[in-house]
Scaffold this motif. Sequence first.
Motif, PDB file in Angstrom:
ATOM      1  N   VAL A   1      10.510  -5.187   6.538  1.00 20.30           N
ATOM      2  CA  VAL A   1       9.220  -5.138   7.218  1.00 20.30           C
ATOM      3  C   VAL A   1       8.494  -6.455   7.006  1.00 20.30           C
ATOM      4  O   VAL A   1       8.331  -6.909   5.880  1.00 20.30           O
ATOM      5  CB  VAL A   1       8.369  -3.965   6.681  1.00 20.30           C
ATOM      6  CG1 VAL A   1       7.021  -3.932   7.362  1.00 20.30           C
ATOM      7  CG2 VAL A   1       9.110  -2.649   6.908  1.00 20.30           C
TER       8      VAL A   1
ATOM      9  N   ARG B   1       2.020  -6.293   8.405  1.00 23.14           N
ATOM     10  CA  ARG B   1       1.540  -4.917   8.404  1.00 23.14           C
ATOM     11  C   ARG B   1       1.710  -4.294   9.763  1.00 23.14           C
ATOM     12  O   ARG B   1       1.894  -4.972  10.774  1.00 23.14           O
ATOM     13  CB  ARG B   1       0.060  -4.887   8.011  1.00 23.14           C
ATOM     14  CG  ARG B   1      -0.202  -5.202   6.549  1.00 23.14           C
ATOM     15  CD  ARG B   1      -1.697  -5.116   6.261  1.00 23.14           C
ATOM     16  NE  ARG B   1      -2.241  -3.845   6.693  1.00 23.14           N
ATOM     17  CZ  ARG B   1      -2.219  -2.736   5.942  1.00 23.14           C
ATOM     18  NH1 ARG B   1      -1.677  -2.758   4.756  1.00 23.14           N
ATOM     19  NH2 ARG B   1      -2.742  -1.615   6.391  1.00 23.14           N
TER      20      ARG B   1
ATOM     21  N   ARG C   1       4.134  -0.233   4.195  1.00 22.47           N
ATOM     22  CA  ARG C   1       5.535  -0.659   4.295  1.00 22.47           C
ATOM     23  C   ARG C   1       6.468   0.545   4.387  1.00 22.47           C
ATOM     24  O   ARG C   1       7.456   0.525   5.132  1.00 22.47           O
ATOM     25  CB  ARG C   1       5.905  -1.524   3.094  1.00 22.47           C
ATOM     26  CG  ARG C   1       5.316  -2.914   3.114  1.00 22.47           C
ATOM     27  CD  ARG C   1       5.980  -3.809   2.087  1.00 22.47           C
ATOM     28  NE  ARG C   1       5.793  -3.308   0.722  1.00 22.47           N
ATOM     29  CZ  ARG C   1       4.769  -3.633  -0.045  1.00 22.47           C
ATOM     30  NH1 ARG C   1       3.823  -4.452   0.406  1.00 22.47           N
ATOM     31  NH2 ARG C   1       4.661  -3.152  -1.270  1.00 22.47           N
TER      32      ARG C   1
ATOM     33  N   THR D   1       8.957   1.117   7.482  1.00 23.79           N
ATOM     34  CA  THR D   1      10.402   1.194   7.245  1.00 23.79           C
ATOM     35  C   THR D   1      10.961   2.535   7.675  1.00 23.79           C
ATOM     36  O   THR D   1      11.998   2.602   8.347  1.00 23.79           O
ATOM     37  CB  THR D   1      10.703   0.966   5.754  1.00 23.79           C
ATOM     38  OG1 THR D   1      10.164  -0.294   5.361  1.00 23.79           O
ATOM     39  CG2 THR D   1      12.192   0.973   5.501  1.00 23.79           C
TER      40      THR D   1
END
Length: 590
Positions: free
Chosen positions: A397, A400, A454, A458
Amino acid sequence: MKLLRRKEGPSLDTRVTALLEAATLGEGRLPEEPVAEARAVAERAGARSGLSLDHTVAALAGATGSGKSSLYNALAGHDLATVGVTRPTTSTAQAALWDGDGAGPLLDWLEVPQRHSAAPDQELGGLVLLDLPDHDSIRLSHRLEVDRLVELVDLLVWVVDPQKYADAALHERYLRPLAGHRDVMLVVLNQVDRLPPAAAERCVRDLRRLLEQDGLAGVPVLPVSARTGAGLPELRGLLGERVAARRSWSARLAADVTAAATRLDGRAEPVASSSNGRPEPAASSSNGRPEPAASSSIGRAEPVASSSNGQAGPVALPKGVGQGLTAALARAAGVPLVVEAVAKGHRHRAVVATGWPVTRWVRRFRPDPLRRLRLGAAVTAGRRGRPELEAAGRGEVVGRTSVPAASAVQQAQVETAIRDVGESAANGLPAPWGQAVRQAARSHAAELTDAVDRAVATTSLDATRRPRWWGAVNALQWLAFATLLAGALWLGALFGMDYLRLPQPPLPTAGPVPWPTVLLVGGAVAGVLLALLSRLLAWLGGRRRARRTGKALRAAIAEVSGELVLEPVREELDRHRRFTEALSLARADG
């Protein structure tokens, strides 16, 4: 018939090692004073056990005018200490030695430079007798010297006189705080020759009563007169017994370890401090038996057992303690919004992939709900050569997501949930450890937002994976479109030939309907039916994928909360468990 044997307790080495471990575990959690005291006791025990164990250091301590120096001379058999009217007479400690071979390093450690040989006496062989300054001296240096040596000597002989045996300074500063040291303490009522026998007996009874109030019941009280020699044989005999046992040093260290462990224990009764800074342990905390002499130096003890079977399992948190935190983090992370976007995004991409080729291009003008939240980068990963998309395709990732930030209410709910975790885990713990657990729960609060974001990004990558049936339906759609196109071209060719008045070729038919028409209409109907069926399957698949994604998101958020909130709490609870076990071992009787 089997003989029952009393189970031996841990050795002094083991107890000192446990005390040092408890002090290390309590550092930063407990007040500095008891932690420093525990370390000092462990250091003192290690130093004393490495010196002569064949010598017993006894100290004559008392107030001004109690006759310590006279008693010291009477026991030594020589006038070693100056006895005078002017007070204070004794300014520095001095030692009388019976068989002093090997006692030099011990006296060096005690910092007693004045040393004398006493009159030979086999009964007192191995005794090192110290004459201390007055504990109530007008000179501060004298009082500090007494305080220092009282903490170091093996055996304490308190010398009192009929006039000052009830002095508050003696009882409050020394006797009461040393209640756990009754096994290494004697009390001598000196100058009984000044009293009639009946009055001397009353003084002895009253002194025993005061000692019982101080928690020193059972401490020997000997009436003595250094001037006439009355009671000296009994005192000499009692000192000889203690010296012959060679256990006063270990009993003293064992009592020190118990007292230091009691101060470390946050669950113990409040510990009062005397005017000289010594702890006043609760009356119930005492070492009733002398510690057997250790056979090895301090610090070589076996490791502290962490449980009854030697196996320490992970500390379990109260059931359901993290559920509220996971729910609050899920709301703050916008999981409901992401789940809804997963369902809509699945339907959107299904239409683009399996819709009728004639109209599906219109769908491309609509934004992908997941792409709008920056959760669909994996779809195009590697296609455009953009590093951030390629990283997303590898499960990494970058940056944001665009999920809306948590509102003030949601942030407050997360903070409340973290506080509830700390309070639940700290329930029943002593105040210092409870505070440490609550602080551990908040220790990574600043990292939670990014870590949860995250995890959402993900985990949501799985929501963009293309089902295999999309490819099959897409192939069928293009086959239907090719069929439609073939029919349209065939009919167009026939129309052109008719317009140019060219002869018509033979036209095959399917029953009454010409094949070009069959191809055109059949391709169109098949494409539309496939598109409608695909939409139905996409709707069902979107709901199923949304439920699966929601479950995966909550699991990922629970993992983050476990790592950043629950694990620090669990580690702190485990630290407290090991502290408690070490403390229990340090306080165990030998």
